[in-house]
Design a protein around this motif. Sequence first.
Motif, mmCIF file in Angstrom:
data_model
loop_
_atom_site.group_PDB
_atom_site.id
_atom_site.type_symbol
_atom_site.label_atom_id
_atom_site.label_comp_id
_atom_site.label_asym_id
_atom_site.label_seq_id
_atom_site.Cartn_x
_atom_site.Cartn_y
_atom_site.Cartn_z
ATOM 1 N N LEU A 153 0.081 5.293 4.168
ATOM 2 C CA LEU A 153 0.000 3.913 3.680
ATOM 3 C C LEU A 153 -1.366 3.588 3.097
ATOM 4 O O LEU A 153 -1.512 2.592 2.387
ATOM 5 N N GLU A 154 -2.360 4.415 3.360
ATOM 6 C CA GLU A 154 -3.680 4.208 2.772
ATOM 7 C C GLU A 154 -3.697 4.589 1.295
ATOM 8 O O GLU A 154 -4.571 4.153 0.556
ATOM 9 N N ARG A 155 -2.718 5.381 0.870
ATOM 10 C CA ARG A 155 -2.620 5.759 -0.544
ATOM 11 C C ARG A 155 -2.071 4.576 -1.338
ATOM 12 O O ARG A 155 -1.048 3.999 -0.968
ATOM 13 N N PRO A 156 -2.720 4.200 -2.425
ATOM 14 C CA PRO A 156 -2.255 3.042 -3.207
ATOM 15 C C PRO A 156 -0.819 3.185 -3.712
ATOM 16 O O PRO A 156 -0.067 2.214 -3.717
ATOM 17 N N ASP A 157 -0.405 4.381 -4.122
ATOM 18 C CA ASP A 157 0.955 4.545 -4.647
ATOM 19 C C ASP A 157 2.005 4.374 -3.552
ATOM 20 O O ASP A 157 3.065 3.789 -3.780
ATOM 21 N N ALA A 161 4.733 1.328 -3.237
ATOM 22 C CA ALA A 161 6.169 1.562 -3.069
ATOM 23 C C ALA A 161 6.727 0.686 -1.948
ATOM 24 O O ALA A 161 7.821 0.129 -2.075
ATOM 25 N N VAL A 162 5.982 0.543 -0.855
ATOM 26 C CA VAL A 162 6.418 -0.321 0.249
ATOM 27 C C VAL A 162 6.475 -1.774 -0.228
ATOM 28 O O VAL A 162 7.451 -2.483 0.015
ATOM 29 N N VAL A 167 9.362 -6.639 -2.169
ATOM 30 C CA VAL A 167 9.528 -7.623 -3.246
ATOM 31 C C VAL A 167 10.961 -7.584 -3.773
ATOM 32 O O VAL A 167 11.558 -8.624 -4.053
ATOM 33 N N ALA A 168 11.527 -6.382 -3.882
ATOM 34 C CA ALA A 168 12.894 -6.251 -4.385
ATOM 35 C C ALA A 168 13.894 -6.894 -3.438
ATOM 36 O O ALA A 168 14.903 -7.434 -3.869
#
Length: 182
Positions: A153-157, A161-162, A167-168
């Motif tokens: 979760l520290e990775r921006p990508d 995605a989370v 948001v979706a």
Amino acid sequence: MTALFPEPASPAPYGDLDAAARIKVGDALLVQFPSDAACRSSAFKRAAARHGLQAARAREYVALAQWFSPDMRARIFTDVQVSYSVLREAACDYSRSGTPDHQRWDTLRSMIETAANQGRKRVTASEYRSAIGSRQIPNQASAMPAEAVVRQLERPDVWQAVVDYIVADPASRREVLLRLSA
């Protein structure tokens, strides 16, 4: 809230944007910074910070704003939801499919029309990548210990995605929190 989803002291004005809103931010920045050189300036970095964005993310929004014409946007943001990941893939070919720009757009347009005709509400990144012949992103989490998954979760990508998932489907926020806190 938990450490994974902390409540910000003063919420960033552009923290939870859908794909259309991200492109609108790109439009606003594009008006002020119309060239690639201008997007690398310190003034651009300050403008990005005012929008609550890192400069790299803001440049990505500008690139997408340049790529998606008004008629493309009308198709993308109507009945079928297209995630930001799909738009970024269509515009920038992040998975390096080697498919020319116009073919990536034609494929996306065709997928949107097919989904609309079938009554589906979403075009997923996995479906789109498969359609353009790009590499699929394997689920590496199944082979990782829980601590390694959380570190992802520290990775921006991964974080993006989370956020895109939430948001979706805003109702999924509770599900995500429950899964991450387990």
